[in-house]
Write a protein that holds these residues in place. Structure first.
Motif, PDB file in Angstrom:
ATOM      1  N   ASP A   1       0.815  -1.222   0.000  1.00 47.10           N
ATOM      2  CA  ASP A   1       0.000   0.000   0.000  1.00 47.10           C
ATOM      3  C   ASP A   1       0.848   1.272   0.000  1.00 47.10           C
ATOM      4  N   GLY A   2       2.082   1.156  -0.438  1.00 50.01           N
ATOM      5  CA  GLY A   2       2.965   2.308  -0.445  1.00 50.01           C
ATOM      6  C   GLY A   2       3.794   2.437   0.817  1.00 50.01           C
ATOM      7  N   THR A   3       3.334   1.779   1.897  1.00 48.95           N
ATOM      8  CA  THR A   3       4.059   1.818   3.174  1.00 48.95           C
ATOM      9  C   THR A   3       4.511   0.434   3.585  1.00 48.95           C
ATOM     10  N   ILE A   4       3.605  -0.530   3.466  1.00 50.65           N
ATOM     11  CA  ILE A   4       3.880  -1.895   3.902  1.00 50.65           C
ATOM     12  C   ILE A   4       4.378  -2.730   2.726  1.00 50.65           C
ATOM     13  N   ARG A   5       5.439  -3.491   2.957  1.00 52.60           N
ATOM     14  CA  ARG A   5       5.961  -4.456   1.991  1.00 52.60           C
ATOM     15  C   ARG A   5       5.695  -5.865   2.515  1.00 52.60           C
ATOM     16  N   LYS A   6       5.570  -6.822   1.586  1.00 55.49           N
ATOM     17  CA  LYS A   6       5.248  -8.188   1.976  1.00 55.49           C
ATOM     18  C   LYS A   6       6.161  -9.185   1.268  1.00 55.49           C
ATOM     19  N   ILE A   7       6.456 -10.302   1.957  1.00 54.92           N
ATOM     20  CA  ILE A   7       7.043 -11.468   1.314  1.00 54.92           C
ATOM     21  C   ILE A   7       6.384 -12.710   1.896  1.00 54.92           C
ATOM     22  N   SER A   8       6.459 -13.810   1.163  1.00 58.32           N
ATOM     23  CA  SER A   8       5.977 -15.103   1.638  1.00 58.32           C
ATOM     24  C   SER A   8       6.915 -16.173   1.100  1.00 58.32           C
ATOM     25  N   VAL A   9       7.511 -16.961   2.001  1.00 59.10           N
ATOM     26  CA  VAL A   9       8.447 -18.003   1.584  1.00 59.10           C
ATOM     27  C   VAL A   9       8.024 -19.336   2.207  1.00 59.10           C
ATOM     28  N   ASP A  10       8.339 -20.423   1.503  1.00 59.41           N
ATOM     29  CA  ASP A  10       7.982 -21.769   1.957  1.00 59.41           C
ATOM     30  C   ASP A  10       9.226 -22.628   2.111  1.00 59.41           C
TER      31      ASP A  10
END
Length: 258
Positions: free
Chosen positions: A210-219
């Protein structure tokens, strides 16, 4: 013969550290004392069938359950196998198998545990992830694999997931980040440790949420032996002085594959 069986039953109950009172009351609805730690039938005299259910002895929180933490027995207490207590804070009936407590009535999948990750900051590019043991079923936080059962909620155990049964596990780490723009110019990711020895390290480009929050997802997929523990670490591809924050709505999900 019935008298002997009754005496043996009372003898077994005396091994339980809390006081348990038994009473014979003709009308439980009007004469039962709510403070008595007893198992009671709950009746409704206006119903033709009479008995409608029963109440269990209750404790306030899971930490109030007997034989937990430092008091966990080294060997199974056979006389107490099958003991039931209701935990008010979680709304769960718990059953004791003589060694550990687990939910007596399991509804959700019994091979997937999911926990929230507490917010944590780093200025060095890496930081161990503190795993919250909170059970919050409406938000899909549960622990049928008992990875956090009887584990301390402070110190090193806060970061650890203890394996109760040997097998292949899939571990998904979903992280939310905030930080200066430069923190996300390189990949971020996670490391998985087994008994403090690094097994895997995965890096991903972060997704701008959202311009502020960054995300990652790893398995990760890892074979782990009973008694070992898993810890997780947030990492930066560059490391050094990279600063970022792991924030709320970060989770770890563990699935026992076989």
């Amino acid at each position: 013969m019935k008298k002997y069986i009754f005496c043996m039953f009372i003898l077994g109950l005396n091994m339980y550290s809390a006081q348990v009172n038994f009473t014979n009351i003709p009308n439980p609805d009007s004469n039962a004392n709510g403070n008595d730690q007893v198992m009671m039938y709950i009746t409704n005299t206006s119903e033709a069938t009479g008995v409608k259910g029963f109440g269990l002895p209750a404790v306030e929180t899971e930490t109030d359950l007997p034989y937990t933490g430092v008091n966990t027995p080294a060997t199974r207490i056979e006389a107490l196998r099958g003991m039931l207590l209701f935990v008010k804070s979680t709304g769960q009936a718990m059953v004791f198998d003589g060694l550990v407590w687990s939910k007596a009535f399991e509804i959700e999948s019994d091979n997937v545990s999911r926990f929230g990750i507490n917010p944590v900051n780093t200025t060095s590019g890496s930081v161990m992830l503190p795993i919250n043991s909170l059970i919050d079923k409406p938000n899909f936080l549960a622990d049928p694999l008992r990875l956090k059962t009887n584990a301390a909620t402070t110190g090193a155990d806060l970061n650890r997931l203890y394996i109760r049964e040997s097998g292949l596990y899939r571990v998904n780490v979903s992280l939310n980040f905030t930080g200066a723009a430069g923190a996300f110019s390189s990949r971020l990711g996670a490391s998985l440790y087994v008994n403090d020895a690094k097994r895997f390290q995965l890096l991903e480009n972060t997704v701008n949420f959202d311009g502020t929050i960054r995300k990652i997802s790893v398995d990760f997929s890892v074979y782990v032996v009973q008694g070992q523990y898993i810890t997780l670490e947030a990492i930066s591809e560059v490391g050094g002085t990279t600063a970022y924050n792991v924030i709320n709505n970060s989770y770890v999900t563990v699935e026992k594959v076989f």
